[in-house]
Design an enzyme around this catalytic site. Structure first.
Site, PDB file in Angstrom:
ATOM      1  N   ASP A 112       0.811  -1.216   0.129  1.00  0.00           N
ATOM      2  CA  ASP A 112       0.034  -0.071  -0.064  1.00  0.00           C
ATOM      3  C   ASP A 112       0.763   1.275  -0.002  1.00  0.00           C
ATOM      4  OD1 ASP A 112      -2.078  -1.581   0.200  1.00  0.00           O
ATOM      5  OD2 ASP A 112      -2.290  -1.486   2.348  1.00  0.00           O
TER       6      ASP A 112
ATOM      7  N   GLU B 106     -11.597  -1.773  -2.868  1.00  0.00           N
ATOM      8  CA  GLU B 106     -10.974  -0.970  -1.769  1.00  0.00           C
ATOM      9  C   GLU B 106      -9.602  -0.079  -2.240  1.00  0.00           C
ATOM     10  OE1 GLU B 106      -9.369  -3.822   1.081  1.00  0.00           O
ATOM     11  OE2 GLU B 106      -8.205  -4.960  -0.421  1.00  0.00           O
TER      12      GLU B 106
END
Length: 356
Positions: free
Chosen positions: A35, A202
């Site tokens: 991420d 997401e």
């Protein structure tokens, strides 16, 4: 014979330009990249922030490295009183005025008891971050969303936060002019949703290019590939929708609403690249828009700790983001041969046996 050569050459060329580009080379510490959030300081130093280690900080003199680990952005953990406040996720780092804002998630895997926090710095360096805790975006069982995976877009005088994971997927909310808190009276709006299955969307990132706002997001299974590999095609991939307004409505290239399962694929598994996701887009002064993300290099390993930092250039020439590949040597066709092919090949001559 001539027709065979022409069709083979054109097929090779077409296959090449439709392929996904491999990530740019990376040197130094290219793992510890789950991420990622990428930003460049005015002095030319690049900073990469990532999930784990209380938000790991790496820096480099160039976007390709060599990357050096500097330490944890929030070494004592978040002041938000929730489970997971020492295992922070999904950073997003943005410069607003003269202050850098670092948004992070406090949660535990599979839980909806989550919150988005914020820390600030004036220089991005290790040891310079002050944690301010909650932004006002939080969730608990029964909420429509899971309050993780925040990303801020500064659009003129407006600050828009996108966030969410599974449940009803991705939402948008307006932040205050000083974007440490949700704007007074603001409410969250659903902007992307897959109505079927596990709602596996997401990691949204909102980016403006030209007259459009592009909503990038990750779809599929993100993690644990070394112990529980998903079915082929169910692993992470990156999709996009766009809108003429930052507030929506967002649609994909086929016109399908993002709230009805729409999404055009930007990058997915190919070659040695597996499960790319957790993405953002950065305007590099030399390369222009680049897509950055984490991925598994299948020649190295599938564990979360082995995930690599990837960067691809993006082209918006068609109005939709693509990462154009460099033609491999085995697929390159001499341009003169293609010109010759174009002169001799006529669809009217070679239409026999085709269907319309």
């Amino acid at each position: 014979m001539r027709n065979t050569f022409i069709l083979t050459a054109l097929s090779l060329w077409t296959a090449s330009v439709n392929a996904y580009a491999n990530p740019k080379s990376c040197s130094g510490v290219c793992t510890n990249a789950h991420d990622p959030s990428l930003i460049r300081r005015a002095d030319g130093t690049y900073y990469r922030f990532s999930t784990g280690g209380k938000i790991a900080i790496h820096s480099a003199p160039a976007i390709t490295g060599p990357w050096t680990y500097k330490g944890a952005a929030i070494p004592n953990g978040s002041i938000i009183d929730k489970a997971g406040n020492t295992d922070l996720w999904a950073p997003d780092v943005v410069l607003v005025g003269s202050t850098y804002y670092l948004y992070y998630s406090v949660s535990s895997f599979g839980s909806q008891d989550s919150a988005i926090g914020v820390a600030t710095s004036t220089n991005l360096d290790y040891g310079s971050w002050t944690d301010h805790g909650a932004t006002g975006i939080a969730s608990s069982a029964g909420k429509a969303y899971n309050a993780i995976d925040a990303s801020l877009l500064v659009d003129g005088s407006n600050n828009y936060m996108v966030f969410g994971s599974f449940w009803n997927d991705i939402f948008r909310v307006q932040m205050g002019s000083t974007p440490r808190k949700v704007a007074s009276g603001a409410s969250s709006t659903n902007i992307a949703y897959v109505p079927s299955g596990t709602h596996a969307q997401e990691g949204a990132f909102l980016y403006k290019y030209g007259s459009y706002y592009y909503l990038f997001f990750s779809v599929g299974s993100c993690c644990g590939y070394d112990t529980n590999r998903p079915a082929s095609g169910a692993e992470y991939k990156i999709k996009v929708c766009r809108s003429s307004s930052a507030t929506g409505s967002f649609v994909d290239k086929s016109g399908v609403a993002c709230t009805a399962g729409g999404g055009t694929t930007v990058l997915e598994s190919h070659g040695n690249v597996y499960g790319p996701g957790g993405q953002g887009v950065f305007n590099d002064p030399s390369l222009g828009p680049v897509l950055y993300y984490h991925y598994v290099d299948t020649t190295i390993g599938y564990a979360d700790g082995q995930k690599q930092f990837g960067v691809n250039t993006l082209s918006f020439s068609t109005g939709w983001p693509v990462n154009p590949p460099v033609l491999p040597l085995t697929s390159r066709v001499n341009s003169a041969s293609l010109d010759e092919a174009a002169r001799h090949y006529s669809p009217l001559r070679h239409r026999r046996g085709t269907s319309r």
